[in-house]
Scaffold this motif. Structure first.
Motif, PDB file in Angstrom:
ATOM      1  N   LEU A  76       0.855  -1.182   0.000  1.00 18.38           N
ATOM      2  CA  LEU A  76       0.000   0.000   0.000  1.00 18.38           C
ATOM      3  C   LEU A  76       0.892   1.232   0.000  1.00 18.38           C
ATOM      4  O   LEU A  76       1.758   1.382   0.865  1.00 18.38           O
ATOM      5  CB  LEU A  76      -0.901   0.012   1.235  1.00 18.38           C
ATOM      6  N   THR A  77       0.683   2.100  -0.989  1.00 25.33           N
ATOM      7  CA  THR A  77       1.475   3.322  -1.096  1.00 25.33           C
ATOM      8  C   THR A  77       0.556   4.522  -0.933  1.00 25.33           C
ATOM      9  O   THR A  77      -0.439   4.654  -1.653  1.00 25.33           O
ATOM     10  CB  THR A  77       2.191   3.399  -2.459  1.00 25.33           C
ATOM     11  N   LEU A  78       0.881   5.388   0.015  1.00 21.20           N
ATOM     12  CA  LEU A  78       0.088   6.572   0.310  1.00 21.20           C
ATOM     13  C   LEU A  78       0.855   7.823  -0.090  1.00 21.20           C
ATOM     14  O   LEU A  78       2.033   7.964   0.246  1.00 21.20           O
ATOM     15  CB  LEU A  78      -0.241   6.637   1.808  1.00 21.20           C
ATOM     16  N   PHE A  79       0.179   8.715  -0.800  1.00 21.92           N
ATOM     17  CA  PHE A  79       0.793   9.985  -1.201  1.00 21.92           C
ATOM     18  C   PHE A  79       0.625  10.953  -0.035  1.00 21.92           C
ATOM     19  O   PHE A  79      -0.417  11.572   0.145  1.00 21.92           O
ATOM     20  CB  PHE A  79       0.104  10.522  -2.453  1.00 21.92           C
ATOM     21  N   GLY A  80       1.687  11.091   0.765  1.00 19.52           N
ATOM     22  CA  GLY A  80       1.601  11.889   1.970  1.00 19.52           C
ATOM     23  C   GLY A  80       1.880  13.364   1.773  1.00 19.52           C
ATOM     24  O   GLY A  80       1.203  14.224   2.348  1.00 19.52           O
ATOM     25  N   PHE A  81       2.911  13.672   0.951  1.00 11.64           N
ATOM     26  CA  PHE A  81       3.319  15.066   0.767  1.00 11.64           C
ATOM     27  C   PHE A  81       4.106  15.138  -0.534  1.00 11.64           C
ATOM     28  O   PHE A  81       5.134  14.480  -0.679  1.00 11.64           O
ATOM     29  CB  PHE A  81       4.198  15.519   1.941  1.00 11.64           C
ATOM     30  N   SER A  82       3.603  15.922  -1.475  1.00 15.24           N
ATOM     31  CA  SER A  82       4.265  15.989  -2.775  1.00 15.24           C
ATOM     32  C   SER A  82       5.339  17.058  -2.786  1.00 15.24           C
ATOM     33  O   SER A  82       5.379  17.950  -1.921  1.00 15.24           O
ATOM     34  CB  SER A  82       3.236  16.287  -3.880  1.00 15.24           C
ATOM     35  N   SER A  83       6.211  16.996  -3.783  1.00 16.57           N
ATOM     36  CA  SER A  83       7.253  18.017  -3.927  1.00 16.57           C
ATOM     37  C   SER A  83       6.647  19.376  -4.235  1.00 16.57           C
ATOM     38  O   SER A  83       7.287  20.411  -4.017  1.00 16.57           O
ATOM     39  CB  SER A  83       8.252  17.606  -5.015  1.00 16.57           C
ATOM     40  N   GLU A  84       5.407  19.395  -4.735  1.00 22.45           N
ATOM     41  CA  GLU A  84       4.723  20.654  -5.018  1.00 22.45           C
ATOM     42  C   GLU A  84       4.024  21.224  -3.784  1.00 22.45           C
ATOM     43  O   GLU A  84       3.655  22.406  -3.771  1.00 22.45           O
ATOM     44  CB  GLU A  84       3.692  20.459  -6.133  1.00 22.45           C
ATOM     45  N   ASN A  85       3.841  20.401  -2.749  1.00 18.87           N
ATOM     46  CA  ASN A  85       3.125  20.877  -1.563  1.00 18.87           C
ATOM     47  C   ASN A  85       3.898  21.927  -0.769  1.00 18.87           C
ATOM     48  O   ASN A  85       3.322  22.596   0.104  1.00 18.87           O
ATOM     49  CB  ASN A  85       2.775  19.704  -0.635  1.00 18.87           C
ATOM     50  N   TRP A  86       5.188  22.095  -1.067  1.00 24.73           N
ATOM     51  CA  TRP A  86       5.951  23.152  -0.393  1.00 24.73           C
ATOM     52  C   TRP A  86       5.409  24.536  -0.727  1.00 24.73           C
ATOM     53  O   TRP A  86       5.738  25.520  -0.046  1.00 24.73           O
ATOM     54  CB  TRP A  86       7.428  23.068  -0.772  1.00 24.73           C
ATOM     55  N   ARG A  87       4.593  24.632  -1.781  1.00 27.33           N
ATOM     56  CA  ARG A  87       4.019  25.932  -2.163  1.00 27.33           C
ATOM     57  C   ARG A  87       2.869  26.341  -1.254  1.00 27.33           C
ATOM     58  O   ARG A  87       2.354  27.457  -1.368  1.00 27.33           O
ATOM     59  CB  ARG A  87       3.521  25.863  -3.611  1.00 27.33           C
ATOM     60  N   ARG A  88       2.441  25.480  -0.388  1.00 25.79           N
ATOM     61  CA  ARG A  88       1.341  25.793   0.508  1.00 25.79           C
ATOM     62  C   ARG A  88       1.801  26.761   1.606  1.00 25.79           C
ATOM     63  O   ARG A  88       3.000  26.933   1.827  1.00 25.79           O
ATOM     64  CB  ARG A  88       0.779  24.508   1.120  1.00 25.79           C
ATOM     65  N   PRO A  89       0.848  27.377   2.318  1.00 26.00           N
ATOM     66  CA  PRO A  89       1.231  28.304   3.395  1.00 26.00           C
ATOM     67  C   PRO A  89       2.129  27.633   4.430  1.00 26.00           C
ATOM     68  O   PRO A  89       1.972  26.441   4.737  1.00 26.00           O
ATOM     69  CB  PRO A  89      -0.119  28.715   3.999  1.00 26.00           C
ATOM     70  N   ALA A  90       3.062  28.415   4.972  1.00 28.53           N
ATOM     71  CA  ALA A  90       4.032  27.870   5.925  1.00 28.53           C
ATOM     72  C   ALA A  90       3.345  27.256   7.143  1.00 28.53           C
ATOM     73  O   ALA A  90       3.814  26.243   7.684  1.00 28.53           O
ATOM     74  CB  ALA A  90       5.006  28.961   6.360  1.00 28.53           C
ATOM     75  N   THR A  91       2.242  27.842   7.578  1.00 22.47           N
ATOM     76  CA  THR A  91       1.542  27.302   8.746  1.00 22.47           C
ATOM     77  C   THR A  91       0.972  25.918   8.459  1.00 22.47           C
ATOM     78  O   THR A  91       1.002  25.031   9.324  1.00 22.47           O
ATOM     79  CB  THR A  91       0.408  28.246   9.182  1.00 22.47           C
ATOM     80  N   GLU A  92       0.448  25.727   7.240  1.00 18.53           N
ATOM     81  CA  GLU A  92      -0.111  24.424   6.884  1.00 18.53           C
ATOM     82  C   GLU A  92       0.997  23.381   6.772  1.00 18.53           C
ATOM     83  O   GLU A  92       0.832  22.236   7.214  1.00 18.53           O
ATOM     84  CB  GLU A  92      -0.888  24.514   5.580  1.00 18.53           C
ATOM     85  N   ILE A  93       2.134  23.768   6.185  1.00 24.19           N
ATOM     86  CA  ILE A  93       3.265  22.843   6.097  1.00 24.19           C
ATOM     87  C   ILE A  93       3.727  22.445   7.497  1.00 24.19           C
ATOM     88  O   ILE A  93       4.011  21.265   7.761  1.00 24.19           O
ATOM     89  CB  ILE A  93       4.413  23.477   5.296  1.00 24.19           C
ATOM     90  N   ALA A  94       3.792  23.413   8.416  1.00 23.24           N
ATOM     91  CA  ALA A  94       4.213  23.117   9.789  1.00 23.24           C
ATOM     92  C   ALA A  94       3.254  22.127  10.444  1.00 23.24           C
ATOM     93  O   ALA A  94       3.681  21.200  11.151  1.00 23.24           O
ATOM     94  CB  ALA A  94       4.287  24.406  10.601  1.00 23.24           C
ATOM     95  N   ASP A  95       1.955  22.303  10.204  1.00 25.68           N
ATOM     96  CA  ASP A  95       0.968  21.362  10.757  1.00 25.68           C
ATOM     97  C   ASP A  95       1.170  19.957  10.199  1.00 25.68           C
ATOM     98  O   ASP A  95       1.107  18.962  10.932  1.00 25.68           O
ATOM     99  CB  ASP A  95      -0.445  21.840  10.433  1.00 25.68           C
ATOM    100  N   LEU A  96       1.423  19.866   8.897  1.00 23.18           N
ATOM    101  CA  LEU A  96       1.636  18.560   8.268  1.00 23.18           C
ATOM    102  C   LEU A  96       2.889  17.883   8.820  1.00 23.18           C
ATOM    103  O   LEU A  96       2.891  16.673   9.082  1.00 23.18           O
ATOM    104  CB  LEU A  96       1.739  18.727   6.754  1.00 23.18           C
ATOM    105  N   MET A  97       3.959  18.648   8.999  1.00 23.42           N
ATOM    106  CA  MET A  97       5.197  18.078   9.529  1.00 23.42           C
ATOM    107  C   MET A  97       5.029  17.645  10.982  1.00 23.42           C
ATOM    108  O   MET A  97       5.608  16.645  11.415  1.00 23.42           O
ATOM    109  CB  MET A  97       6.344  19.075   9.381  1.00 23.42           C
ATOM    110  N   HIS A  98       4.213  18.387  11.730  1.00 26.22           N
ATOM    111  CA  HIS A  98       3.920  17.996  13.112  1.00 26.22           C
ATOM    112  C   HIS A  98       3.193  16.651  13.146  1.00 26.22           C
ATOM    113  O   HIS A  98       3.533  15.770  13.949  1.00 26.22           O
ATOM    114  CB  HIS A  98       3.072  19.085  13.778  1.00 26.22           C
ATOM    115  N   LEU A  99       2.206  16.489  12.271  1.00 25.66           N
ATOM    116  CA  LEU A  99       1.489  15.213  12.194  1.00 25.66           C
ATOM    117  C   LEU A  99       2.426  14.083  11.787  1.00 25.66           C
ATOM    118  O   LEU A  99       2.326  12.966  12.306  1.00 25.66           O
ATOM    119  CB  LEU A  99       0.337  15.328  11.198  1.00 25.66           C
TER     120      LEU A  99
END
Length: 231
Positions: A45-68
């Motif tokens: 099972l392969t899950l797409f967790g975070f793409s190389s393009e997702n770095w374009r999202r707001p810094a706060t959202e990226i921080a939340d994703l990295m925390h999770l």
């Protein structure tokens, strides 16, 4: 099987919640589906967790994703290991925080010998980058004289992919209503069956998972050939 877990933010916004809550409940859905996949006998099972393009999202959202992600790697690996799940992470580790890279390394080492479900999480991953890296590796080998360019074929390219030895998925599921693959597993999805689901990822249930498998079994997979009675 591969899944693009889409719709977390839209799920939260529809409920008047911050997007971070959508990602939180999306992580809960991932736990639920991983358990169900193991029970159903899925081998990979392969899950797409975070793409190389997702770095374009707001810094706060990226921080939340990295925390999770940190929480998942700290708290869930023991349970995965106890249940015989092997964890792999594909994607560029450059750009990820050093502590996350260390957590990934430890998780992969701890679960490396497990023989149950292989759970692959794509982080900082892009299918085009995967292919470009494989091409560069083959070119470097050819320049060094260790590879005859005439020997470069599909098998050689597949083996040079950084994501190797990830097998080709039989089924791709994308939740959230979008109908595209978003630079995910471009090489491996060549003959995958695709199922696009309207339901947002946090609401994706074990019943939805079972329905997806049932739908897959109805599909007529010919891989470019014909049925025997059509020849």
């Amino acid at each position: 099987m591969a899944i693009i877990m889409d719709g977390n933010g839209r799920w939260a916004q529809a409920r008047g919640l911050p997007r971070s809550m959508g990602h939180y409940f999306g992580a809960e859905a991932a736990r639920r589906i991983v358990r169900q996949a193991a029970r159903a006998g899925v081998t990979h099972l392969t899950l797409f967790g975070f793409s190389s393009e997702n770095w374009r999202r707001p810094a706060t959202e990226i921080a939340d994703l990295m925390h999770l992600l940190r929480n998942y790697l700290r708290r869930d690996v023991a349970a995965l290991h106890e249940n015989g799940v092997r964890l792999r992470v594909i994607g560029a580790r450059e750009g990820l925080a050093p502590d996350i890279v260390a957590l990934i390394d430890r998780a992969e080492q701890r679960t490396a010998a497990n023989a149950g479900l292989t759970l692959t999480i794509a982080l900082n991953y892009g299918g085009r980058a995967d292919l470009a890296t494989a091409a560069r590796r083959l070119a470097e080998a050819a320049v060094a004289g260790s590879l005859d360019p005439a020997a470069i074929d599909e098998t050689a390219l597949a083996g040079a992919l950084p994501s190797a030895p990830l097998p080709d998925p039989d089924l791709l599921i994308r939740t959230g209503g979008e109908q595209r693959i978003s630079n995910f597993l471009l090489w491996q999805l060549a003959y995958a069956e695709m199922l696009f689901v309207e339901r947002f990822w946090p609401d994706f249930s074990v019943e939805d998972f079972a329905a997806a498998i049932t739908e897959f079994r109805r599909r007529d997979r010919r891989f470019g050939s014909l049925k025997a009675n059509m020849v």
